[in-house]
Scaffold this motif. Structure first.
Motif, short mmCIF file in Angstrom:
data_model
loop_
_atom_site.label_atom_id
_atom_site.label_comp_id
_atom_site.label_asym_id
_atom_site.label_seq_id
_atom_site.Cartn_x
_atom_site.Cartn_y
_atom_site.Cartn_z
N ALA A 315 0.85 -1.20 0.00
CA ALA A 315 0.00 0.00 0.00
C ALA A 315 0.87 1.24 0.00
O ALA A 315 2.02 1.22 0.47
CB ALA A 315 -0.92 0.01 1.21
N ILE A 316 0.31 2.31 -0.53
CA ILE A 316 1.01 3.59 -0.58
C ILE A 316 0.06 4.71 -0.20
O ILE A 316 -1.13 4.68 -0.55
CB ILE A 316 1.62 3.84 -1.98
CG1 ILE A 316 2.42 5.15 -1.99
CG2 ILE A 316 0.54 3.84 -3.07
CD1 ILE A 316 3.25 5.33 -3.26
N ARG A 317 0.58 5.64 0.58
CA ARG A 317 -0.18 6.84 0.93
C ARG A 317 0.68 8.05 0.59
O ARG A 317 1.85 8.13 0.98
CB ARG A 317 -0.52 6.86 2.41
CG ARG A 317 -1.23 8.16 2.85
CD ARG A 317 -1.45 8.21 4.35
NE ARG A 317 -2.45 7.24 4.77
CZ ARG A 317 -2.31 6.43 5.81
NH1 ARG A 317 -1.18 6.42 6.49
NH2 ARG A 317 -3.28 5.60 6.14
N ALA A 318 0.11 8.98 -0.15
CA ALA A 318 0.81 10.22 -0.50
C ALA A 318 -0.01 11.40 0.00
O ALA A 318 -1.21 11.50 -0.29
CB ALA A 318 1.01 10.32 -2.01
N GLN A 319 0.64 12.26 0.77
CA GLN A 319 0.01 13.49 1.28
C GLN A 319 0.81 14.67 0.73
O GLN A 319 2.01 14.79 0.99
CB GLN A 319 0.00 13.49 2.80
CG GLN A 319 -0.86 12.37 3.38
CD GLN A 319 -0.76 12.31 4.89
OE1 GLN A 319 0.33 12.16 5.46
NE2 GLN A 319 -1.89 12.42 5.55
N VAL A 320 0.13 15.52 -0.02
CA VAL A 320 0.81 16.56 -0.77
C VAL A 320 0.27 17.93 -0.37
O VAL A 320 -0.93 18.10 -0.17
CB VAL A 320 0.60 16.35 -2.30
CG1 VAL A 320 1.22 17.48 -3.10
CG2 VAL A 320 1.18 15.01 -2.72
N GLN A 321 1.17 18.88 -0.26
CA GLN A 321 0.82 20.29 -0.23
C GLN A 321 1.25 20.88 -1.57
O GLN A 321 2.41 20.74 -1.97
CB GLN A 321 1.53 21.03 0.90
CG GLN A 321 0.99 20.70 2.27
CD GLN A 321 1.74 21.45 3.37
OE1 GLN A 321 2.08 20.89 4.39
NE2 GLN A 321 1.99 22.73 3.15
N ALA A 322 0.32 21.49 -2.28
CA ALA A 322 0.58 22.03 -3.61
C ALA A 322 0.35 23.53 -3.60
O ALA A 322 -0.71 24.00 -3.15
CB ALA A 322 -0.31 21.36 -4.65
N ASN A 323 1.32 24.26 -4.09
CA ASN A 323 1.22 25.72 -4.14
C ASN A 323 0.50 26.13 -5.41
O ASN A 323 0.92 25.79 -6.52
CB ASN A 323 2.63 26.30 -4.11
CG ASN A 323 2.65 27.78 -3.75
OD1 ASN A 323 1.63 28.45 -3.84
ND2 ASN A 323 3.80 28.27 -3.36
N LEU A 324 -0.59 26.86 -5.27
CA LEU A 324 -1.31 27.40 -6.43
C LEU A 324 -0.97 28.86 -6.69
O LEU A 324 -1.43 29.43 -7.68
CB LEU A 324 -2.83 27.26 -6.24
CG LEU A 324 -3.38 25.84 -6.16
CD1 LEU A 324 -4.90 25.88 -6.11
CD2 LEU A 324 -2.90 24.98 -7.31
N GLY A 325 -0.17 29.47 -5.82
CA GLY A 325 0.16 30.88 -5.98
C GLY A 325 -0.93 31.79 -5.47
O GLY A 325 -1.79 31.39 -4.67
N ALA A 326 -0.92 33.03 -5.94
CA ALA A 326 -1.84 34.03 -5.42
C ALA A 326 -3.23 33.94 -6.02
O ALA A 326 -4.21 34.37 -5.40
CB ALA A 326 -1.27 35.43 -5.67
N TYR A 327 -3.34 33.41 -7.24
CA TYR A 327 -4.63 33.31 -7.93
C TYR A 327 -4.77 31.91 -8.52
O TYR A 327 -3.78 31.21 -8.74
CB TYR A 327 -4.71 34.33 -9.07
CG TYR A 327 -4.56 35.78 -8.67
CD1 TYR A 327 -5.65 36.50 -8.18
CD2 TYR A 327 -3.33 36.42 -8.78
CE1 TYR A 327 -5.51 37.84 -7.82
CE2 TYR A 327 -3.18 37.76 -8.43
CZ TYR A 327 -4.28 38.46 -7.94
OH TYR A 327 -4.15 39.77 -7.59
N LEU A 328 -6.00 31.54 -8.79
CA LEU A 328 -6.25 30.29 -9.50
C LEU A 328 -5.98 30.51 -10.98
O LEU A 328 -6.69 31.24 -11.66
CB LEU A 328 -7.70 29.84 -9.30
CG LEU A 328 -8.13 29.51 -7.88
CD1 LEU A 328 -9.60 29.09 -7.87
CD2 LEU A 328 -7.25 28.43 -7.26
#
Length: 770
Positions: A315-328
């Motif tokens: 099994a694998i678990r991935a927890q990610v924080q992703a930067n979207l910057g100031a705007y979408l």
């Protein structure tokens, strides 16, 4: 098939035009009376605009107009839309703050456009921009992704509490929890996927023109597809009928995902052209591109893998924080979610998987697609984690992978995250790559390096990606009596070689001369529909549509030829561009048949919509030396064996792979966007401070391929445009770690710069390495 058909190593037909200076890029266009735009951009990462004085700017000689958001509001111009919005894990909608074309009351990153100055020349426009006076009230900013969710972090948007844009997941968390509980060991790794500035050779540029007689706008812009630009700009931003906007793209000097998008400069120039009734042009300077373009990557990832007593991963678990910057950005939320999430199982037989990503707003440039778009992030996380797990277990990383590969006999194989791989032989490609890389000779090379005071490492990575799925593509084929074949298609060449590849498909099916094929792209007036270029879709999707169109033309021509030859259709065969009555010498040429069809010749349109994506894959093997005294990494050997399905043109394929590897090596060893954590200033804002790979950073690349046809694509193609950039970063870092492992160093974050490795080496010598 002939020498120009499918599978032939045909030289690119577009290169002669480009290398002799006959190309036409956006900045080459200079219509009479053209005005120029310069933008006043925020010098602050976060600030209120208390007041602006534009009088001095308007008084600068040559300045024609100065525009702010109030002018755009008065003209009815809307904000820039995000086209990919998702639900949170709890079913609630994600945060969707508005992105105005020019800043309204507040700026949120250094480079945020605030004022547009239009003038008779670029110099006058720049002088006018420098004369704009703005009273700023600086606000606290957060540029570091690791701090974005801290309770005390500055709040960027009121509609996004805690700077959380989206909390999204896929997979089976309960099954993963169960397998983790049953596992012999669970091993975790935290890693960084560093932020990238896209840096195409040609900076972004646009030319806007207005025709008062028809009340119609034309935008010429370097893009990856004109039809999405037309639809978004016209219907969502300018709020005019789509037919009132023509979008054109000529030659494009690189795009890498970033030129898909609508940026603020485009509607500003269009509005100015309509307002002033003169052509208006903007061309980014290189330093401006660092501030104004979307960036790529920027993830923090924690991967945990469960293994059983036989060292099989369960099994694998991935927890990610992703930067979207100031705007979408236009596709910003799509990249760390649906675009790449299902690839977090790689080529391994995981029984269960769970992926969760939390997307953050920060006071930085918006983040969106960069070559590979989500799949490089997934491949890097999986391949680094698998390598790390093997080392923690005391196993050889190659042998550990072999034990856990999905076998070729299991194809088609449904993964734990829901994709079905139709084909692939991962073990076979690995063996071929290791043989070509001379794994057997590596110990001797390592000993020789040690004798010179160098560390030497060999690393491998096995990437798989998904591409060429989703939207349809259409192709129109015209066979003209004058001996030309015209292809109208809505993909967009950015340097990949579409003119060559599409001509090969036509020559293969129709037997016409290679130079008789004209490919028409990049004009919404000439090409009726199109989905553009991105996600390695142009040949698997656009090529499949073209092949259908060519077949439709050929069958229409067969009926006409039968009539001309006074024969039954079933007795008419097609060979080398001629229809012949079987068993006779009675024949008629394709272009003669086109003349019989009438003034417009033969004309057919066909479409193709893939039901599922394709899954190109391959093994990268990298061998490096590391200087003990300086930490400098040198790539000594680089080997790739790819499976991209049927290969249309080996030369085009190699070019795509080489370029992707260079970009992947750049991310792994050199490229790093650095912000000042206190002020939010971009410290790596020019090519003096941001290192791109050069020719001497790479050895000669040993590239080969194995053709395992895709069973779900009509041409057997799998796509290849992004493969090199996906496989290279983990292969390079795995090689660096292999060099440092004897010192007890089991992980290095990208980029593995001399400074970073020097510090690790010093720590290792003092016994502090991990």
């Amino acid at each position: 098939m002939g020498q120009f058909g499918i599978g032939q190593a045909v030289l690119r037909k577009e290169d002669w035009r480009l290398v002799t200076g006959r190309g036409c890029f956006t900045d080459d266009l200079q219509p009479e009376g053209c005005l120029h735009v310069a933008f006043v951009r925020s010098p602050h990462a976060h600030a209120e605009i208390r007041a602006m004085d534009l009088s001095a700017a308007r008084a600068v000689p040559g300045v024609v107009a100065v525009l702010t958001i109030e002018d755009l509001d008065a003209a009815g111009i809307g904000p820039l839309p995000c086209m990919t919005l998702y639900k949170n894990r709890d079913g609630s909608p994600m945060a969707e703050p508005t992105r105005p074309v020019l800043a309204r009351g507040r700026v949120r990153f250094v480079g945020d456009p605030v004022v547009a100055v239009i003038a008779e020349s670029r110099h006058a426009a720049r002088d006018g921009a420098e004369a704009v006076a703005i009273d700023w009230e600086p606000l606290p900013a957060v540029v570091d992704l690791a701090r974005a969710f801290d309770p005390e972090a500055p709040q960027i948007w009121p509609e996004a509490p805690g700077n959380l844009a989206l909390d999204w997941e896929i997979g089976d968390p309960q099954a993963v929890d169960r397998l983790f509980a049953e596992a012999e060991r669970v091993i975790e790794l935290e890693l960084v996927n560093n932020r990238i500035v896209v840096n195409p050779l040609e900076t972004r540029a646009c030319l806007a023109e207005y025709d008062p007689a028809t009340d119609r706008l034309t935008l010429t812009v370097g893009s990856q597809g004109v039809h999405s630009m037309q639809a978004i700009l016209a219907e969502r931003v300018l709020r005019i009928p789509k037919e009132k906007l023509r979008v054109k793209t000529h030659d494009v000097g690189g795009a890498f995902g970033m030129k898909i998008f609508v940026f603020p400069e485009y509607p500003v120039c269009l509005h100015a052209a309509r307002l002033l009734r003169r052509p208006v042009k903007w061309v980014a300077e290189r330093s401006e591109s660092f501030l104004a373009d979307s960036h790529g990557r920027d993830h923090l990832t924690r991967v945990a893998i469960a293994v059983d007593p036989d060292h099989r991963m369960t099994a694998i678990r991935a927890q990610v924080q992703a930067n979207l910057g100031a705007y979408l950005s236009q596709f910003g939320p799509f990249i760390p979610t649906e675009c790449g999430a299902q690839m977090y199982v790689g080529v391994y037989r995981f029984l269960a998987a769970h992926f969760r990503v939390r997307c953050a707003f920060t006071n930085t440039q918006p983040v969106d697609a960069y070559r590979g778009a989500g799949r490089p992030e997934a491949s890097y996380a999986v391949e680094r984690a698998v390598d790390y797990v093997a080392r923690v277990l005391g196993e050889d990383p190659v042998a550990f992978r072999r034990r856990n590969f999905i076998p070729a006999s299991a194809m088609p194989y449904r993964t734990a995250l829901g994709y079905t791989y139709d084909s692939g032989d991962f073990a076979r490609l690995t063996e071929l790559a290791l043989e070509r890389a001379d794994l057997a000779g590596f110990p001797a090379r390592r000993r020789a390096s040690e004798a010179r005071g160098e560390l030497r490492g060999l690393g491998m990575a096995y990437y798989i990606e998904r591409c060429a799925g989703g939207a349809d593509e259409s192709a129109r084929v015209q066979v003209l009596p004058e001996g030309r074949v015209r292809i109208f298609i809505g993909t967009m060449n950015n340097g990949q070689g579409h003119e060559t590849a599409y001509a090969q498909i036509v020559c293969h099916a129709l037997g016409v001369p290679f130079d008789a094929v004209d490919v028409i792209q990049g004009d919404t007036d000439l090409v009726r529909t199109g989905r553009g270029t991105g996600g390695s879709r142009s040949l698997p999707v656009g090529g499949a549509a073209l092949e259908r169109g060519v077949r439709a033309v050929r069958e229409r021509a067969r009926r006409l030829a039968a009539d001309m030859l006074e024969a039954s259709e079933v007795d008419v065969v097609f060979e080398e561009g001629r229809f012949r009555v079987a068993g006779t010498d009675r024949a008629v040429g394709l272009f003669e048949v086109a003349a019989r069809a009438g003034e417009g010749g033969l004309d057919k349109t066909a479409s193709f919509k893939p039901d599922v994506p394709t899954f190109p894959n391959g093994c990268h093997v990298c061998e490096v030396t590391v200087d003990r005294e300086t930490g400098r990494v040198r790539i000594e050997r680089y080997t790739v064996v790819d499976d991209v399905g049927v290969v249309l043109n080996p030369l085009l394929l190699a070019g795509q792979v080489y370029g992707g590897i260079a970009q992947g090596v750049g991310q792994a060893l050199l490229e790093e966007v650095v912000f000042d954590s206190a002020t939010g200033q971009l410290l790596s804002g020019s090519l003096l401070d941001y290192a791109l790979p050069r020719a001497d950073d790479l050895p000669a690349i040993d590239f080969s391929y194995v053709e395992i046809p895709c069973t779900t694509n009509p041409l057997g193609l799998k796509g290849a445009g992004e493969a090199g950039a996906i496989g290279a970063p983990p292969a390079v870092i795995n090689a660096v770690v292999d060099a440092l492992a004897p010192l007890g160093i089991l992980h290095v974050d990208m980029p593995a710069t001399p400074k970073r490795l020097f510090r690790l080496l010093r720590s290792a010598s003092s016994g502090r390495a991990r």
